[in-house]
Design a protein around this motif. Structure first.
Motif, short mmCIF file in Angstrom:
data_model
loop_
_atom_site.label_atom_id
_atom_site.label_comp_id
_atom_site.label_asym_id
_atom_site.label_seq_id
_atom_site.Cartn_x
_atom_site.Cartn_y
_atom_site.Cartn_z
N ALA A 2 -1.44 5.71 1.69
CA ALA A 2 -1.11 6.36 0.42
C ALA A 2 -0.06 7.43 0.73
O ALA A 2 -0.39 8.53 1.18
CB ALA A 2 -2.36 6.97 -0.21
N ASP A 3 1.19 7.10 0.50
CA ASP A 3 2.31 7.91 0.98
C ASP A 3 2.86 8.79 -0.14
O ASP A 3 3.43 8.30 -1.12
CB ASP A 3 3.41 7.00 1.51
N ASN A 4 2.68 10.11 0.00
CA ASN A 4 3.19 11.08 -0.97
C ASN A 4 2.76 10.73 -2.40
O ASN A 4 3.55 10.82 -3.35
CB ASN A 4 4.71 11.17 -0.89
N THR A 19 -5.40 5.94 4.60
CA THR A 19 -4.88 7.14 5.23
C THR A 19 -3.83 7.72 4.30
O THR A 19 -3.02 6.99 3.73
CB THR A 19 -4.29 6.86 6.62
N GLU A 20 -3.88 9.03 4.13
CA GLU A 20 -2.94 9.69 3.22
C GLU A 20 -1.89 10.44 4.04
O GLU A 20 -2.20 11.11 5.02
CB GLU A 20 -3.67 10.64 2.28
N ARG A 21 -0.65 10.31 3.59
CA ARG A 21 0.47 10.94 4.28
C ARG A 21 1.28 11.75 3.28
O ARG A 21 1.57 11.28 2.17
CB ARG A 21 1.37 9.89 4.94
N ARG A 22 1.68 12.95 3.69
CA ARG A 22 2.53 13.78 2.82
C ARG A 22 3.64 14.42 3.66
O ARG A 22 3.39 14.91 4.76
CB ARG A 22 1.73 14.88 2.12
N ILE A 31 -4.08 -5.71 8.09
CA ILE A 31 -3.10 -5.75 7.00
C ILE A 31 -2.70 -4.32 6.69
O ILE A 31 -3.56 -3.47 6.40
CB ILE A 31 -3.68 -6.41 5.73
N LEU A 32 -1.42 -4.04 6.77
CA LEU A 32 -0.90 -2.70 6.52
C LEU A 32 -0.20 -2.69 5.16
O LEU A 32 0.75 -3.46 4.95
CB LEU A 32 0.06 -2.30 7.63
N VAL A 33 -0.67 -1.82 4.26
CA VAL A 33 -0.16 -1.79 2.89
C VAL A 33 0.43 -0.41 2.61
O VAL A 33 -0.30 0.54 2.36
CB VAL A 33 -1.26 -2.10 1.86
N PRO A 34 1.76 -0.25 2.66
CA PRO A 34 2.37 1.03 2.27
C PRO A 34 2.34 1.16 0.75
O PRO A 34 2.70 0.23 0.04
CB PRO A 34 3.80 0.91 2.80
N ALA A 35 1.91 2.32 0.25
CA ALA A 35 1.74 2.47 -1.20
C ALA A 35 2.15 3.86 -1.65
O ALA A 35 1.71 4.86 -1.07
CB ALA A 35 0.29 2.21 -1.58
N HIS A 36 2.99 3.90 -2.66
CA HIS A 36 3.39 5.18 -3.26
C HIS A 36 3.14 5.09 -4.77
O HIS A 36 3.81 4.34 -5.48
CB HIS A 36 4.86 5.47 -2.99
N ASP A 75 -1.06 10.25 -7.70
CA ASP A 75 -2.00 9.60 -8.61
C ASP A 75 -3.27 9.23 -7.85
O ASP A 75 -3.56 9.81 -6.81
CB ASP A 75 -1.35 8.37 -9.26
N GLU A 76 -4.02 8.27 -8.36
CA GLU A 76 -5.31 7.91 -7.80
C GLU A 76 -5.25 6.72 -6.84
O GLU A 76 -6.25 6.02 -6.64
CB GLU A 76 -6.29 7.61 -8.94
N THR A 77 -4.08 6.47 -6.25
CA THR A 77 -3.94 5.32 -5.36
C THR A 77 -4.99 5.33 -4.25
O THR A 77 -5.64 4.30 -3.99
CB THR A 77 -2.53 5.30 -4.73
N ALA A 78 -5.16 6.44 -3.57
CA ALA A 78 -6.08 6.51 -2.43
C ALA A 78 -7.52 6.22 -2.86
O ALA A 78 -8.23 5.42 -2.23
CB ALA A 78 -5.98 7.87 -1.76
N ARG A 79 -7.96 6.85 -3.94
CA ARG A 79 -9.34 6.65 -4.39
C ARG A 79 -9.60 5.20 -4.80
O ARG A 79 -10.61 4.59 -4.40
CB ARG A 79 -9.63 7.57 -5.58
N ILE A 80 -8.68 4.63 -5.56
CA ILE A 80 -8.86 3.26 -6.03
C ILE A 80 -8.85 2.27 -4.87
O ILE A 80 -9.64 1.32 -4.83
CB ILE A 80 -7.78 2.91 -7.07
N ALA A 81 -7.98 2.50 -3.89
CA ALA A 81 -7.92 1.61 -2.72
C ALA A 81 -9.23 1.68 -1.94
O ALA A 81 -9.74 0.66 -1.47
CB ALA A 81 -6.74 1.98 -1.84
#
Length: 396
Positions: free
Chosen positions: A82-84, A101-104, A50-55, A87-93
């Motif tokens: 966790a795209d750009n 994976t974080e992308r900037r 499951i691929l979840v794009p999240a900003h 906030d705390e999206t990456a940690r909470i996920a």
């Protein structure tokens, strides 16, 4: 001579308008009365990711990941991009149990780039099927297994039923928007599915074989990347299949600014797709003798329901004035018939599918809803949105 020119212009416009009106009517009638067509599922459930794009989805990503994990089996994965995020999206996920994976990137922004990055991360251990779920969406029972098995069995991209609900306590305008969404994402694709035709991709609840998604051109900032992806796959001989037995759902933002951003992106993107892809698809369908491409072109030619109502109403008013002033009767009668066709389609859709969403009285007040969208369509003509913009969430 002037009267003849005016009549020619009228008939040309009415002919173009008749295409989406009749497509809408056929889809609604088929959804109501055509025989059901069951989507065939594979006997074995494939291994899925499951691929979840999240900003900036910290307010809801934990609940979304928990809902996804409840439907996973041994060997499955859920990857949040966790795209750009600021906030705390990456940690909470991560805490909810997802791989992250974080992308900037300063300039390459948008859902398409996030998806492309996620596919790159999955490539080291590719699954059999990839399912894309937006970070604000929730799953119906057995949704993941159903679309995955349908995708594997049919070797086609599969689109689950994707519904949007109005938050509790909102006014009639939100209910009308929910009904319009129901027509677009349930009634119309169900009608074409019963007729054996493909559907558009809707952005979430989409399943692909690894070969399909890994070869797709995802890294774009297209305003409606899902529609573009569906067109690309159809042209490659893999038109999307609608699977109403699986459902994903979300909620319209409560704030007016959130709704406005969301609506502008969807509708400007849809109109851009009509302008760019419908003629190309129709030419390709004729050259190849491909009915699926022709059906997808016709489906894409139907503009947002409010705009279709607006165009038909204005056309009817102008034609009636021309009838009274210049005795141009037949274009006026044709325009009246088109308005009646839209009315019949909307009432049939409401009667069969929309009674629980909106009352008939609220539906009849939709002209105010249509009028409120006039500036949005003028903005498309003079200052259209071309970049992907995320809608403001209620948790922000």
């Amino acid at each position: 001579m002037l009267v003849l020119l005016l009549q020619t212009i009228q008939w040309l416009f009415l002919t173009l308008l008749a295409v989406p009106v009749l497509v809408l009517l056929v889809q609604v009638v088929a959804a109501c009365w055509a025989a059901a067509r069951v989507v065939v599922l594979s006997e074995q459930r494939p291994r899925i990711a499951i691929l979840v794009p999240a900003h900036n989805e910290a307010g809801g990503i934990g609940e979304v990941v928990a809902g996804i994990r409840a439907q996973l089996e041994t060997g499955d994965r859920v990857l949040v991009v966790a795209d750009n995020c600021s906030d705390e999206t990456a940690r909470i996920a991560r805490e909810a149990g997802a791989e992250v994976t974080e992308r900037r990137h300063e300039t390459l922004r948008g859902k398409g780039y996030a998806l492309d990055h996620g596919i790159g991360q999955l490539a080291a251990d590719p699954p059999e099927v990839v399912i894309i779920v937006d970070a604000d969406c929730y799953l119906g029972p057995q949704a993941l297994a159903t679309v995955a098995r349908a995708c594997m069995q049919n070797n086609r991209p599969v689109q689950a039923l994707y519904l949007m609900h109005a938050p509790e306590g909102t006014g009639p305008m939100r209910k009308i928007a929910e009904f319009a969404w129901l027509v677009k994402n349930l009634v119309r694709p169900l009608g074409f599915q019963k007729l054996g035709q493909p559907c558009q991709l809707m952005g979430t609840g989409m399943a692909f074989t690894w070969q399909q998604i890994s070869q797709a051109n995802l890294a774009t900032g297209h305003i409606v990347e899902d529609m573009k992806l569906g067109v690309d796959l159809a042209e490659a001989g893999q038109p999307p299949l609608f699977c109403p037995e699986a459902m994903v759902y979300s909620f319209f933002p409560s704030s007016d600014s959130g709704v406005s951003t969301q609506r502008t992106r969807w509708e400007h993107g849809h109109l851009s797709v009509i302008q760019s892809y419908v003629p190309r698809l129709m030419v390709g369908a004729i050259r190849r003798g491909n009915a699926a491409l022709a059906a997808l072109a016709l489906d894409l030619s139907v503009p947002p329901l409010a705009l279709l109502v607006m165009l038909a109403t204005v056309s009817c008013m102008i034609s009636v004035v021309a009838w009274l002033a210049l005795d141009l009767m037949w274009p006026a009668l044709a325009s009246i018939v088109l308005v009646m066709c839209i009315g019949v389609a909307i009432l049939l859709a409401w009667s069969a599918f929309g009674r629980k969403v909106i009352s008939l009285g609220e539906l009849l007040s939709a002209f105010a809803y249509v009028a409120r969208k006039i500036p949005l369509y003028f903005k498309f003509l003079f200052n259209r949105q071309v970049a992907w913009v995320r809608s403001k969430r209620d948790t922000e």
